[in-house]
Design an enzyme around this catalytic site. Structure first.
Site, short mmCIF file in Angstrom:
data_model
loop_
_atom_site.label_atom_id
_atom_site.label_comp_id
_atom_site.label_asym_id
_atom_site.label_seq_id
_atom_site.Cartn_x
_atom_site.Cartn_y
_atom_site.Cartn_z
N GLU A 123 25.61 -28.26 -21.12
CA GLU A 123 26.39 -27.15 -21.66
C GLU A 123 26.38 -27.32 -23.17
O GLU A 123 27.00 -28.24 -23.71
CB GLU A 123 27.81 -27.21 -21.07
N GLY A 162 27.76 -30.64 -25.50
CA GLY A 162 27.66 -31.00 -26.91
C GLY A 162 26.59 -30.16 -27.58
O GLY A 162 26.32 -29.03 -27.16
N SER A 163 25.97 -30.73 -28.59
CA SER A 163 25.03 -29.96 -29.40
C SER A 163 23.70 -29.76 -28.67
O SER A 163 23.30 -30.58 -27.83
CB SER A 163 24.78 -30.68 -30.73
N THR A 164 23.01 -28.70 -29.04
CA THR A 164 21.70 -28.42 -28.44
C THR A 164 20.71 -29.52 -28.79
O THR A 164 19.88 -29.92 -27.96
CB THR A 164 21.22 -27.03 -28.92
N GLU A 189 24.77 -22.18 -35.26
CA GLU A 189 26.13 -22.42 -34.78
C GLU A 189 26.90 -23.12 -35.89
O GLU A 189 26.62 -24.27 -36.22
CB GLU A 189 26.10 -23.31 -33.53
N GLY A 239 21.35 -32.33 -26.50
CA GLY A 239 21.01 -31.87 -25.14
C GLY A 239 19.51 -31.95 -24.89
O GLY A 239 19.06 -32.38 -23.84
N CYS A 243 32.21 -23.75 -28.23
CA CYS A 243 30.82 -23.40 -27.94
C CYS A 243 30.66 -21.91 -27.64
O CYS A 243 29.65 -21.31 -27.96
CB CYS A 243 30.29 -24.24 -26.79
N LYS A 255 31.91 -40.80 -21.13
CA LYS A 255 32.10 -41.21 -22.52
C LYS A 255 32.76 -40.09 -23.32
O LYS A 255 32.19 -39.01 -23.47
CB LYS A 255 30.76 -41.54 -23.18
P1 NDP Z 1 27.00 -34.16 -30.37
O1 NDP Z 1 26.16 -33.36 -29.45
O2 NDP Z 1 26.37 -35.23 -31.18
O3 NDP Z 1 28.20 -34.85 -29.56
C1 NDP Z 1 28.60 -34.55 -28.25
C2 NDP Z 1 28.79 -35.84 -27.46
O4 NDP Z 1 27.53 -36.49 -27.29
C3 NDP Z 1 29.67 -36.87 -28.15
O5 NDP Z 1 30.37 -37.61 -27.17
C4 NDP Z 1 28.64 -37.74 -28.85
O6 NDP Z 1 29.14 -39.00 -29.17
C5 NDP Z 1 27.57 -37.82 -27.80
N1 NDP Z 1 26.24 -38.16 -28.30
C6 NDP Z 1 25.77 -38.16 -29.57
N2 NDP Z 1 24.47 -38.50 -29.60
C7 NDP Z 1 24.10 -38.72 -28.30
C8 NDP Z 1 22.87 -39.08 -27.67
N3 NDP Z 1 21.76 -39.27 -28.37
N4 NDP Z 1 22.85 -39.20 -26.33
C9 NDP Z 1 23.96 -38.97 -25.60
N5 NDP Z 1 25.15 -38.63 -26.14
C10 NDP Z 1 25.23 -38.50 -27.48
O7 NDP Z 1 27.77 -33.17 -31.31
P2 NDP Z 1 28.40 -33.52 -32.74
O8 NDP Z 1 29.69 -34.13 -32.49
O9 NDP Z 1 27.46 -34.29 -33.60
O10 NDP Z 1 28.54 -32.08 -33.36
C11 NDP Z 1 27.41 -31.50 -34.03
C12 NDP Z 1 27.31 -30.04 -33.76
O11 NDP Z 1 27.13 -29.84 -32.37
C13 NDP Z 1 28.57 -29.27 -34.09
O12 NDP Z 1 28.61 -28.92 -35.42
C14 NDP Z 1 28.45 -28.10 -33.18
O13 NDP Z 1 27.64 -27.11 -33.78
C15 NDP Z 1 27.75 -28.65 -31.96
N6 NDP Z 1 28.69 -28.98 -30.86
C16 NDP Z 1 28.71 -28.15 -29.80
C17 NDP Z 1 29.60 -28.39 -28.79
C18 NDP Z 1 29.68 -27.50 -27.62
O14 NDP Z 1 30.66 -27.54 -26.89
N7 NDP Z 1 28.68 -26.70 -27.38
C19 NDP Z 1 30.55 -29.50 -28.82
C20 NDP Z 1 30.39 -30.36 -29.97
C21 NDP Z 1 29.50 -30.08 -30.94
P3 NDP Z 1 29.91 -39.22 -30.57
O15 NDP Z 1 30.89 -38.12 -30.74
O16 NDP Z 1 30.57 -40.48 -30.32
O17 NDP Z 1 28.85 -39.20 -31.61
#
Ligand code: NDP
Length: 488
Positions: free
Chosen positions: A261, A239-241, A392, A244, A295, A187
């Site tokens: 990650e 994605g976000s902690t 972050e 995660g 990240c 996704k």
């Molecule tokens: P998220 O962790 O929400 O998004 C990462 C991915 O997970 C996206 O594809 C998102 O979908 C999906 N997702 C969202 N909720 C769920 C869930 N409950 N179960 C499974 N998958 C899910 O990050 P955000 O986009 O909300 O960003 C928020 C903060 O996270 C940023 O400000 C940053 O600090 C951090 N972040 C860190 C990243 C990294 O590489 N370490 C990358 C991105 C964000 P969708 O986008 O469609 O909501």
């Protein structure tokens, strides 16, 4: 009228938007076909202009079932019967397909994500191709990974990727999974689904058997439904902690393999003997690459007190030359923030830095009237307890803290719930090695930053997640092996 020869500016050098071949509408890729999803459509926005870019059909839970079923059929059918060498041929084809469409992908990614074309062109797209090339080479050599003579894949992998490196994260996840013999349902992020769906076209053109890769656009609820799907054998998330942690709870007790990650609050540590101009370039790269939406960004600068003033003077001078603006302009150094909500988050945290007493400095570069832009920002007089030093921010905002001794630098660098990246700037190799041994971070750079290679494992400690991506360890995460040291 005479003009001042010292006052000049670059002429605009915009890449043509037409090269991105943006379609009006994109469809999910399931079982080898582009199909209408039964979820609500989403509109992908061009963050450089705050305008709609394209419409994307999203999947429902029923569509996800279809995708996971297709991945299972493909795993039990053609894919697991292929030799590693045959799998490798498909990966090589996909790598070449990315390279052939690299200019289009670079423009599309800049439009959909907001990052500058020079980054998509020189980093995101070529590195995505490299991940397929690298893993193609492993597909028939898995017996040399150190996990026995015939390591087995896990089965169907569910993968969720974020918006900051949309194509690269997709490649980074899909390539090792396929090389190890798994099939995939992935996704992309809600705000940046387009390049993954062009990757789907490349995958279809490579004649990959239907169902081996399924790409299912949707919002966070689709990600949540995917990771809890009982048909998966492995979940990989970037994605976000916060999310995660939710995924870890969802998967607890299921016996499914998981790699996470997550976020970071990387520290760049500059000692008084460092080559200052090189360190300045490194700091700029660490925090302003992809507008800090990385990240492993070096969002904390720890500088030895004796050189702090000189370093900060040179840093501000350099940052003032960064050009913020149109992502499609080849002269742009810092592009747009990916979404309004991310812009709001950065703005809120910047305000918190001022309210908590840090000294704000922002570059004087003019910002475009439209789109989501943030001026490169440096906070001095930051303290460890401030939100800007702990959270972050995921934006072009650097928090500067001073130190006197190596032990103090270590204590401050390690004073974070995260543990993804760190970097040391010093002329003394022995000092760099001694620091690296005691820094709690998965990736440590010595007199550099943001060096990536598909052969190098990447991942974190603590709240930055577990498991490694890239290199032999990244492949092990997609194999049925008991080596927990490698798979986290
Ligand atoms: P998220 O962790 O929400 O998004 C990462 C991915 O997970 C996206 O594809 C998102 O979908 C999906 N997702 C969202 N909720 C769920 C869930 N409950 N179960 C499974 N998958 C899910 O990050 P955000 O986009 O909300 O960003 C928020 C903060 O996270 C940023 O400000 C940053 O600090 C951090 N972040 C860190 C990243 C990294 O590489 N370490 C990358 C991105 C964000 P969708 O986008 O469609 O909501």
């Amino acid at each position: 009228m005479a003009t001042d020869p010292t006052e000049w500016d670059y002429a605009p050098a915009p890449e043509s938007e037409a090269i991105g071949r943006v379609k009006e509408r994109y469809l999910p890729f399931i079982d080898g076909k582009f199909v209408e999803g039964s979820g609500d459509d989403l509109v992908s926005v061009n963050p450089g202009r705050d305008e709609p870019l394209s419409t994307v059909s999203t999947v429902s839970e029923a569509d996800l079932d279809t995708a996971v079923h297709a991945a299972r059929q493909a795993y039990e059918g053609p894919w697991s019967r292929l030799s590693g060498a045959e799998r490798g041929k498909y990966l090589f084809r996909i790598a070449r397909g990315i390279a052939e469409r690299s200019r289009e992908l670079a423009v599309l990614e800049a439009l959909d994500n907001g990052k500058p074309i020079k980054e998509t062109r020189d980093f995101d797209v070529p590195t995505a191709a490299q991940h397929f090339f690298y893993h193609a080479g492993w597909a028939d050599k898995l017996q040399h990974l150190g996990h026995g003579p015939d390591p087995k894949p896990l089965g169907v992998a569910g993968q969720v990727v974020p918006w900051n490196f949309p194509l690269l994260m997709a490649a980074w996840k899909i390539a090792p999974a396929l090389a190890a013999g798994n099939t995939v349902v992935i996704k992309p992020a809600e705000t940046t689904p387009l390049s993954a769906l062009v990757l789907a076209e490349i995958i279809a053109d490579a004649d990959l058997p239907p169902g081996v890769v399924n790409i299912v656009p949707g919002a966070g609820d689709v990600g949540a439904a995917l990771v809890r799907h009982p048909g998966l054998d492995k979940v990989a998330f970037t994605g976000s902690t916060t999310v995660g942690k939710q995924i870890q709870q969802t998967l607890a007790g299921t016996g499914r393999k998981l790699t996470l990650e997550l976020g970071g609050k990387g520290a760049t540590i500059v000692f008084s003997d460092a080559a200052i101009d090189q360190a300045v370039e490194g700091i700029v790269n660490a925090i302003f690459f992809n507008a800090g939406q990385v990240c492993c960004a070096g969002s904390r600068l720890l500088v030895q007190e004796s050189i702090a003033e000189e370093l900060l003077t040179r840093l501000r001078e350099r940052v003032d030359t960064l050009r913020v603006g149109d992502p499609l302009d080849k002269n742009t150094d810092v592009g747009a923030i990916n979404s309004r909500s991310q812009w709001d988050k950065i703005t809120e945290l910047t305000r918190a830095g001022v309210d908590e007493g840090a000294e704000l400095w922002q570059s004087s570069c003019p910002l475009p009237d439209k789109g989501f832009f943030v001026a490169p920002t440096i906070f001095t007089d930051a303290t460890q307890t401030m939100r800007i030093a702990r959270e972050e921010i995921f934006g072009p905002v650097l928090s500067v803290i001073t130190f006197r001794t190596p032990d103090e630098a270590l204590a401050k660098a390690n004073n974070s719930p995260y543990g993804l990246s760190a970097g040391v700037w010093t002329e003394k190799g022995s000092r760099a090695m001694a620091m690296a041994a005691r820094l709690r971070a998965g990736v440590i750079w010595d007199n550099t930053w943001n060096r990536f290679d598909p052969a190098a494992p990447f991942g974190g400690y603590q709240e930055s997640g577990f498991g490694r991506e890239g290199g032999p360890s990244g492949l092990a995460a997609y194999l049925d092996t008991d080596d927990e040291a490698l798979i986290g």
